[in-house]
Structure formats: structure tokens, C-alpha cells
Design a protein around this motif. Sequence first.
Motif, PDB file in Angstrom:
ATOM      1  N   PRO A 208       0.828  -1.217   0.000  1.00 24.37           N
ATOM      2  CA  PRO A 208       0.000   0.000   0.000  1.00 24.37           C
ATOM      3  C   PRO A 208       0.864   1.270   0.000  1.00 24.37           C
ATOM      4  CG  PRO A 208      -0.641  -1.499   1.788  1.00 24.37           C
ATOM      5  CD  PRO A 208       0.632  -2.031   1.213  1.00 24.37           C
ATOM      6  N   GLN A 209       0.283   2.364  -0.467  1.00 21.58           N
ATOM      7  CA  GLN A 209       0.999   3.646  -0.517  1.00 21.58           C
ATOM      8  C   GLN A 209       1.513   4.065   0.856  1.00 21.58           C
ATOM      9  OE1 GLN A 209      -2.177   5.393  -3.419  1.00 21.58           O
ATOM     10  NE2 GLN A 209      -0.963   7.095  -2.693  1.00 21.58           N
ATOM     11  N   PRO A 210       2.710   4.667   0.900  1.00 21.36           N
ATOM     12  CA  PRO A 210       3.243   5.126   2.188  1.00 21.36           C
ATOM     13  C   PRO A 210       2.396   6.220   2.833  1.00 21.36           C
ATOM     14  CG  PRO A 210       4.711   5.721   0.346  1.00 21.36           C
ATOM     15  CD  PRO A 210       3.606   4.906  -0.221  1.00 21.36           C
ATOM     16  N   VAL A 211       2.383   6.208   4.159  1.00 20.23           N
ATOM     17  CA  VAL A 211       1.634   7.214   4.917  1.00 20.23           C
ATOM     18  C   VAL A 211       2.627   8.097   5.667  1.00 20.23           C
ATOM     19  CG1 VAL A 211      -0.171   7.621   6.623  1.00 20.23           C
ATOM     20  CG2 VAL A 211      -0.191   5.505   5.286  1.00 20.23           C
ATOM     21  N   PHE A 212       2.614   9.387   5.367  1.00 16.21           N
ATOM     22  CA  PHE A 212       3.414  10.350   6.130  1.00 16.21           C
ATOM     23  C   PHE A 212       2.567  10.765   7.326  1.00 16.21           C
ATOM     24  CE2 PHE A 212       7.181  11.521   3.511  1.00 16.21           C
ATOM     25  CZ  PHE A 212       6.968  10.628   2.473  1.00 16.21           C
ATOM     26  N   ALA A 213       2.643   9.967   8.396  1.00 21.47           N
ATOM     27  CA  ALA A 213       1.682  10.095   9.490  1.00 21.47           C
ATOM     28  C   ALA A 213       2.067  11.135  10.527  1.00 21.47           C
ATOM     29  CB  ALA A 213       1.493   8.739  10.165  1.00 21.47           C
ATOM     30  N   SER A 214       3.334  11.502  10.572  1.00 18.17           N
ATOM     31  CA  SER A 214       3.808  12.419  11.611  1.00 18.17           C
ATOM     32  C   SER A 214       4.237  13.738  10.977  1.00 18.17           C
ATOM     33  CB  SER A 214       5.013  11.794  12.330  1.00 18.17           C
ATOM     34  OG  SER A 214       5.745  12.777  13.025  1.00 18.17           O
ATOM     35  N   PRO A 215       4.096  14.836  11.732  1.00 24.32           N
ATOM     36  CA  PRO A 215       4.654  16.098  11.212  1.00 24.32           C
ATOM     37  C   PRO A 215       6.169  16.002  11.017  1.00 24.32           C
ATOM     38  CG  PRO A 215       3.670  16.390  13.415  1.00 24.32           C
ATOM     39  CD  PRO A 215       3.392  14.985  12.997  1.00 24.32           C
ATOM     40  N   HIS A 216       6.798  15.019  11.660  1.00 17.70           N
ATOM     41  CA  HIS A 216       8.243  14.825  11.500  1.00 17.70           C
ATOM     42  C   HIS A 216       8.585  13.893  10.336  1.00 17.70           C
ATOM     43  CE1 HIS A 216       8.783  16.775  15.401  1.00 17.70           C
ATOM     44  NE2 HIS A 216       7.842  15.972  15.872  1.00 17.70           N
ATOM     45  N   PHE A 250       9.119  -4.272  -2.709  1.00 17.16           N
ATOM     46  CA  PHE A 250       8.448  -3.164  -2.008  1.00 17.16           C
ATOM     47  C   PHE A 250       9.384  -1.966  -1.867  1.00 17.16           C
ATOM     48  CE2 PHE A 250       5.594  -6.311   0.552  1.00 17.16           C
ATOM     49  CZ  PHE A 250       4.766  -6.454  -0.559  1.00 17.16           C
ATOM     50  N   ILE A 251      10.671  -2.264  -1.663  1.00 19.45           N
ATOM     51  CA  ILE A 251      11.646  -1.182  -1.486  1.00 19.45           C
ATOM     52  C   ILE A 251      11.776  -0.386  -2.787  1.00 19.45           C
ATOM     53  CG2 ILE A 251      14.059  -0.638  -0.970  1.00 19.45           C
ATOM     54  CD1 ILE A 251      14.090  -3.246   0.749  1.00 19.45           C
ATOM     55  N   SER A 252      11.933  -1.085  -3.909  1.00 20.51           N
ATOM     56  CA  SER A 252      12.059  -0.341  -5.174  1.00 20.51           C
ATOM     57  C   SER A 252      10.774   0.384  -5.532  1.00 20.51           C
ATOM     58  CB  SER A 252      12.513  -1.228  -6.336  1.00 20.51           C
ATOM     59  OG  SER A 252      12.395  -2.578  -6.046  1.00 20.51           O
ATOM     60  N   GLY A 253       9.634  -0.223  -5.180  1.00 20.60           N
ATOM     61  CA  GLY A 253       8.360   0.440  -5.448  1.00 20.60           C
ATOM     62  C   GLY A 253       8.235   1.753  -4.692  1.00 20.60           C
ATOM     63  N   TYR A 254       8.576   1.717  -3.416  1.00 19.77           N
ATOM     64  CA  TYR A 254       8.507   2.940  -2.597  1.00 19.77           C
ATOM     65  C   TYR A 254       9.526   3.969  -3.079  1.00 19.77           C
ATOM     66  CZ  TYR A 254       5.107   1.972   1.115  1.00 19.77           C
ATOM     67  OH  TYR A 254       3.942   1.781   1.823  1.00 19.77           O
ATOM     68  N   ARG A 255      10.707   3.474  -3.455  1.00 18.68           N
ATOM     69  CA  ARG A 255      11.737   4.420  -3.891  1.00 18.68           C
ATOM     70  C   ARG A 255      11.291   5.157  -5.151  1.00 18.68           C
ATOM     71  NH1 ARG A 255      16.079   1.321  -4.523  1.00 18.68           N
ATOM     72  NH2 ARG A 255      17.080   1.783  -2.543  1.00 18.68           N
ATOM     73  N   ALA A 256      10.772   4.416  -6.122  1.00 20.69           N
ATOM     74  CA  ALA A 256      10.337   5.042  -7.382  1.00 20.69           C
ATOM     75  C   ALA A 256       9.253   6.087  -7.102  1.00 20.69           C
ATOM     76  CB  ALA A 256       9.825   3.975  -8.339  1.00 20.69           C
ATOM     77  N   TYR A 257       8.340   5.734  -6.227  1.00 26.06           N
ATOM     78  CA  TYR A 257       7.226   6.630  -5.870  1.00 26.06           C
ATOM     79  C   TYR A 257       7.753   7.907  -5.200  1.00 26.06           C
ATOM     80  CZ  TYR A 257       2.870   7.795  -3.207  1.00 26.06           C
ATOM     81  OH  TYR A 257       1.773   8.391  -2.641  1.00 26.06           O
ATOM     82  N   LEU A 258       8.622   7.736  -4.212  1.00 27.68           N
ATOM     83  CA  LEU A 258       9.115   8.905  -3.464  1.00 27.68           C
ATOM     84  C   LEU A 258      10.041   9.766  -4.314  1.00 27.68           C
ATOM     85  CD1 LEU A 258       9.723   7.407   0.109  1.00 27.68           C
ATOM     86  CD2 LEU A 258       7.789   8.773  -0.700  1.00 27.68           C
ATOM     87  N   ILE A 259      10.797   9.144  -5.215  1.00 30.44           N
ATOM     88  CA  ILE A 259      11.678   9.928  -6.087  1.00 30.44           C
ATOM     89  C   ILE A 259      10.852  10.739  -7.090  1.00 30.44           C
ATOM     90  CG2 ILE A 259      13.323   9.728  -8.007  1.00 30.44           C
ATOM     91  CD1 ILE A 259      14.876   7.718  -6.334  1.00 30.44           C
TER      92      ILE A 259
END
Length: 308
Positions: A208-216, A250-259
Motif C-alpha cells: 500500500p501507498q506510504p503514509v506520512f503520518a507524523s509532522p516529522h 516493495f523497497i524499489s516500489g517505494y523508492r520510485a514513488y518517493l523519487i
Amino acid sequence: MHSPMKFVVATLALAGTGLPLAAQTASDPLVRTEGLRQISPRVHIIPDNSVPAVPNVGYIVGESAVLVVDTGMGPRNGAAVYEVAKKLAGAKALYLVTTHIHPEHDLGAQAFPDTTKLIRSTDQLKDIAESGLRLAKIFASRSALNAELLKDADFRKADITFEREYELDLGGVSAKLAAMGPNHTVGDTIIWIESDRVLFSGDIAMRPQPVFASPHSSRRQWLASLDELEALKPTIIVPSHGPTGDGTTFISGYRAYLIEIRDRTDAEKKAGRTADQAVEAVTAAFGDRAPDKGRLAGAIRSAYAEAP
Ligand SMILES: [Zn+2]
């Protein structure tokens, strides 16, 4: 209009009588212990079946001790997770670690007996001090069952704390715990079972898509964490939520998304757009590739704050 049934359910929960089993559905936030399965010589998991507010629960079984990863939401789930631990551990010592302090991962810890040793990173302690039971209150407000599950739930005190890394010898197998800095939360912990090449990645790498859950939560830190995870060369990733993954997919998937988010957001900011405009433009660029628009917007805002 509230249905009479809803009212009855809510009243029962308020009265503390609990819900009858028949009233439960597959989408209830309950750890389904019957799903327990072994995924490697030393590692067993209870899959979450991709049900929201349920974690993938892990058990690393050594010759002298067992480490449990994540508790389920509230004492009732924690007790079920503990029962399975007891079966797997027999007379062996029990350790408990949580991938982060969100209710479905951490707020079942109090159901474990005092003899269980809870391990926390100092980042988790910071997160508890700062955010406390705020999210638990939000979860509890979502349904009568959530409210019932989280009744009297509270954070359990750590028996062992560590700063950055902690290696736990379970007898014939060791678990390496690492605090990964501000990713999904302030205190994301991963658990690496090197002998089995199994990585519990928390929310840092999942389907699933990453969640930026914290203000940090930090896009920059998250990308750095992904590099660290990839360097471990796991064979199986057990994320906090969703299916397990082969290798580093999962690691490459998240990396591509965040990049992609980073590059598009950097460009928007460079062109003088506001954060809101960046969210709109980058969301449009992703289209159907990012079905959860809320999660995407959170990632874009974090990226915007960190853009040069
Ligand atoms: Zn979480």
C-alpha cells in the motif's frame, strides 16, 4: 438516520459487554490467529488479510526465547497474539517489539504478562511523549468495536531501550532491531532476521501507498531508510500491513514513488508554486497510479517542505 441496530451495538459497547462473535465481520480490526503460518525456519506470521487497523504479526522463534512483533489493536487483540506466542514459546522467554506506536501495532502490549520484556527505541519513547493516545482516540471514535477494543488501552513501559540498534539473541537465531528515524512516524523500528533473510519493514516498505503520518515524517529520511533496507538484501519482507513481498520489490516500489514525488515537487517549488498548487499538479501527474489521494498529498507536502 442511525439504524436501530447501530444504536444497539453502540449501547452494548458502552455497557462494556462486548460484541457477540456473530456480529463480527471479516473487516473488523481483529487479529485472525487461525491464519498463523511459518514463512521461514525461524519466523511465523499472522497475516492481516489486508484488513485496515490490523497489523501483520510476527514471531521469531529461537531455542531459548521468542520475539513477538506487533500486538494488534487493544488488549483483546494483544491477548490473542499472546496466546499464540505462548503456544510457540512454551517455557521460553518472551520479548516484544512494535514497529511503531500506532494503536494497531502497540496498544495490545498490556495484555502480555509482566515477564514479557518490551523493547523500545528512544525514538518511540519520544513519539509516545509527544503524540500519546491522540491517534487511539481518533480510532476509537470510528466505530463501536474500535471503542470497545481500545477501552483502557495505554502504552506499556519499556523493559529494554536502545538508541539506534539492538541485537537480541534468541538462541540459535538473532534479531537485529534498528530505529530508522522519522519515516512513517518518529519511531519506526525494523527487525532483521539475517539467518532467515526475513525483514520486518514496518510501514517503511509495503505494497500500500506510504503514509506520512507524523509532522516529522521526512521524504529525505525515508529514501535514506530504503537504501539501508535494500542493503540488507532480504528474501522476504513482512511489512506492517498488506501482503508479504519477495526480495526488494516493495523497497524499489517505494523508492520510485518517493523519487517521482521529490522530483515533481522540487520542480513545482522551483517554479514558484505554493504547497497547495504543488499538491494539485503532482496529484494530477500521478493520476490512477496513486489511488489514495490523501496519502499522496501528505507525501507531497512533506516533499515540498524539504524541497530546496
Ligand atoms: Zn501506522
